[in-house]
Write an enzyme that holds these catalytic residues in place. Structure first.
Site, mmCIF file in Angstrom:
data_model
loop_
_atom_site.group_PDB
_atom_site.id
_atom_site.type_symbol
_atom_site.label_atom_id
_atom_site.label_comp_id
_atom_site.label_asym_id
_atom_site.label_seq_id
_atom_site.Cartn_x
_atom_site.Cartn_y
_atom_site.Cartn_z
ATOM 1 N N GLU A 85 -10.508 16.351 -9.341
ATOM 2 C CA GLU A 85 -9.300 15.773 -9.956
ATOM 3 C C GLU A 85 -9.557 15.563 -11.447
ATOM 4 O OE1 GLU A 85 -7.552 12.561 -7.678
ATOM 5 O OE2 GLU A 85 -6.520 11.852 -9.478
ATOM 6 N N LYS A 283 -7.871 4.176 -2.943
ATOM 7 C CA LYS A 283 -8.098 5.616 -3.177
ATOM 8 C C LYS A 283 -8.666 5.813 -4.581
ATOM 9 C CE LYS A 283 -6.838 10.036 -4.274
ATOM 10 N NZ LYS A 283 -6.868 10.700 -5.583
ATOM 11 N N ASP A 299 -23.202 11.201 2.542
ATOM 12 C CA ASP A 299 -22.108 11.529 3.458
ATOM 13 C C ASP A 299 -20.847 10.749 3.054
ATOM 14 O OD1 ASP A 299 -20.358 11.620 5.606
ATOM 15 O OD2 ASP A 299 -21.913 11.467 7.132
ATOM 16 N N HIS A 396 -3.213 11.724 -17.201
ATOM 17 C CA HIS A 396 -3.447 12.656 -16.101
ATOM 18 C C HIS A 396 -2.954 14.056 -16.470
ATOM 19 C CE1 HIS A 396 -4.235 13.579 -11.937
ATOM 20 N NE2 HIS A 396 -3.098 14.258 -11.935
HETATM 21 C C1 MEV Z 1 -5.120 8.869 -8.476
HETATM 22 O O1 MEV Z 1 -6.071 9.775 -7.956
HETATM 23 C C2 MEV Z 1 -5.606 7.455 -8.270
HETATM 24 C C3 MEV Z 1 -4.603 6.361 -8.654
HETATM 25 O O2 MEV Z 1 -3.377 6.583 -7.963
HETATM 26 C C4 MEV Z 1 -5.232 5.041 -8.268
HETATM 27 C C5 MEV Z 1 -4.299 3.867 -8.419
HETATM 28 O O3 MEV Z 1 -3.061 4.039 -8.303
HETATM 29 O O4 MEV Z 1 -4.823 2.748 -8.607
HETATM 30 C C6 MEV Z 1 -4.285 6.434 -10.125
#
Ligand code: MEV
Length: 444
Positions: A85, A283, A299, A396
């Site tokens: 990413e 995430k 792992d 991003h």
């Molecule tokens: C994107 O890979 C991760 C985010 O969505 C985490 C978040 O929203 O805190 C930017």
């Protein structure tokens, strides 16, 4: 034309590729060449990689990146990260730099205990097995000594075994829950080997113990396996600074330092309250964690599974991190179980995992826990900081621009022109396509 096959695993690698190319692709010759091109030029290295799985036909490259300037417990690290990413490593590096100037990351390992279970059925009276258990436990431990001797030499081994009764939930269901110290290894193979020994010793004990009835001798082991949930193998990482030291960052966003710190803390609080937000928030933490876990040959599925269970330990899925803004102090912290190894498994076998560990100064498993948790916290800090200021898309999409330029077959000259143009414009696929079309017309 697709088809089934028996004996696929017996084919040579080339035969496998040829079979796939003819049955699943329309351009068989090109596919065969393309897949063959993704082999390591050094045959010995390729042999090592092929040994990781069954039916390997090629390598599947992901970039190995580095996030420098991670100051953790007073020591500077350049952290290896494997991730696809585009904005993750940039965000981790920027958060590392930000905190390097504010005392860095602090991290403390709270425990390193790993767990395993033998699940079995037994239909005697519970008091009977409870009364026998001290003797059973002794029998299991003393008859597994040949398996545990090496680990004991390294300072680890079996810590305890408990007998748990679940017969109110499932007729006859009991569990042996064993705890282990596995030192610098993740310990999966050690634990599973010992558990399988426990299972056969348990059967042996009950079937041969004098004065038991036929029912009491009848034990059925269902399975023996480690638990990837390790709530006692936990690390705590945190950063803190006076709120005033957010002044410059806040100013660039048209806020004051207190407003920024408050917005940040509310965003984290929302992830504690709402599982939909908590999932995305966590995430973001795992973006950093998985990348280091993968780079060091650990792992990542085990780490993820455990982290998510831990996030739901009070019955609701919540944020793994917490933020407090009190007495002019901003504090952001993460508590997370991380069952990691720096010996065994792929850690030394994968040539780049070995180099990644070297880059980190060949840490112990406990030190690696502090590094991985700090990167998770940095990643979370970077994401939430963007979310409560500019929004995530600006950074991003700028990082994603390279991917889109490659996708649209841009030349180096076109890419440079696009990078310049989109420095101050919103990036989208269609705006990039329009820019390239216009640029190409002008350049004709
Ligand atoms: C994107 O890979 C991760 C985010 O969505 C985490 C978040 O929203 O805190 C930017």
């Amino acid at each position: 034309m697709s088809t089934a096959i028996s004996g696929f695993s017996k084919l040579t690698k080339r035969e496998k590729i040829q079979w796939l190319a003819t049955h699943f692709f329309t351009d068989a010759m090109e596919v065969e060449q393309e897949i063959l091109a993704w082999q390591h030029p050094d045959q010995q290295q390729q042999k090592v990689l092929d040994g990781f799985t069954e039916n390997a036909i090629a390598n599947f490259p992901l970039p190995l990146s580095v996030a420098p300037n991670f100051l953790i417990n007073g020591k500077l690290y350049a952290v290896p990260m494997v991730i696809e990413e585009s904005s993750v490593v940039a965000a981790a590096s920027s958060a590392a730099k930000f905190w390097m100037d504010r005392g860095g990351f602090h991290a403390q390992v709270l425990g390193t205990t790993k767990l395993g279970q033998v699940h079995f059925l037994w239909n005697g009276a519970p008091e009977k097995i409870n009364a026998l258990f001290p003797e059973i436990k002794q029998y299991l431990i003393s008859n597994a000594g040949d398996l545990t001797a090496n680990m004991e030499k390294r300072g680890g081994g079996i810590l305890d075994i408990q007998l748990l009764n679940f017969t109110d939930l499932e007729p006859g269901y009991y569990q042996l829950r064993a705890s282990f110290e596995t030192c610098d290894s993740m310990g999966a193979n050690f634990i599973n080997t010992v558990l399988e020994r426990f299972a056969s010793l348990l059967e042996q004990f009950l079937t041969t113990f004098p004065d038991l009835s036929d029912t009491e001798r009848d034990v059925e082991v269902i399975m023996s396996i480690l638990s990837n949930y390790t709530p006692e193998c936990v690390v705590h990482a945190w950063v803190e600074c006076p709120i005033a030291s957010f002044a410059q960052l806040a100013q660039s966003q048209g806020m004051d330092a207190y407003q920024l710190a408050h917005r940040f803390a509310v965003a984290v609080r929302i992830a504690e309250i709402d599982p939909y937000r908590a999932t995305t928030h966590n995430k973001g933490i795992f973006n950093g964690i998985d990348a280091v876990v993968l780079a060091t040959g650990n792992d990542f599925r085990a780490i993820e599974a455990c982290g998510h269970t831990y996030a739901a330990r009070d019955g609701q899925y919540r944020s793994l991190s917490k933020c407090t803004v009190q007495n002019d102090l901003f504090r952001f912290e993460l508590k997370i179980p991380l069952a990691l190894g720096t010996v065994g498994g792929l850690t030394k076998l994968h040539p780049l995992a070995k180099r990644s560990l070297e880059m980190l100064g060949n840490p112990s498993a406990a030190e690696l826990m502090t590094i991985v948790a700090s990167v998770g916290l940095a990643q979370n800090f970077g994401a939430v900081r963007s979310l409560v200021t500019t929004g995530i898309q600006q950074g991003h999409m700028k990082m994603h621009l390279t991917n889109m330029l490659n996708h649209l077959g841009a030349t180096d000259e076109e890419a440079a022109a696009a990078q310049g143009y989109f420095m101050h414009q919103t990036v989208s696929f269609s705006s990039l396509r329009t820019f390239l079309d216009e640029h190409r017309k002008v350049s004709l």
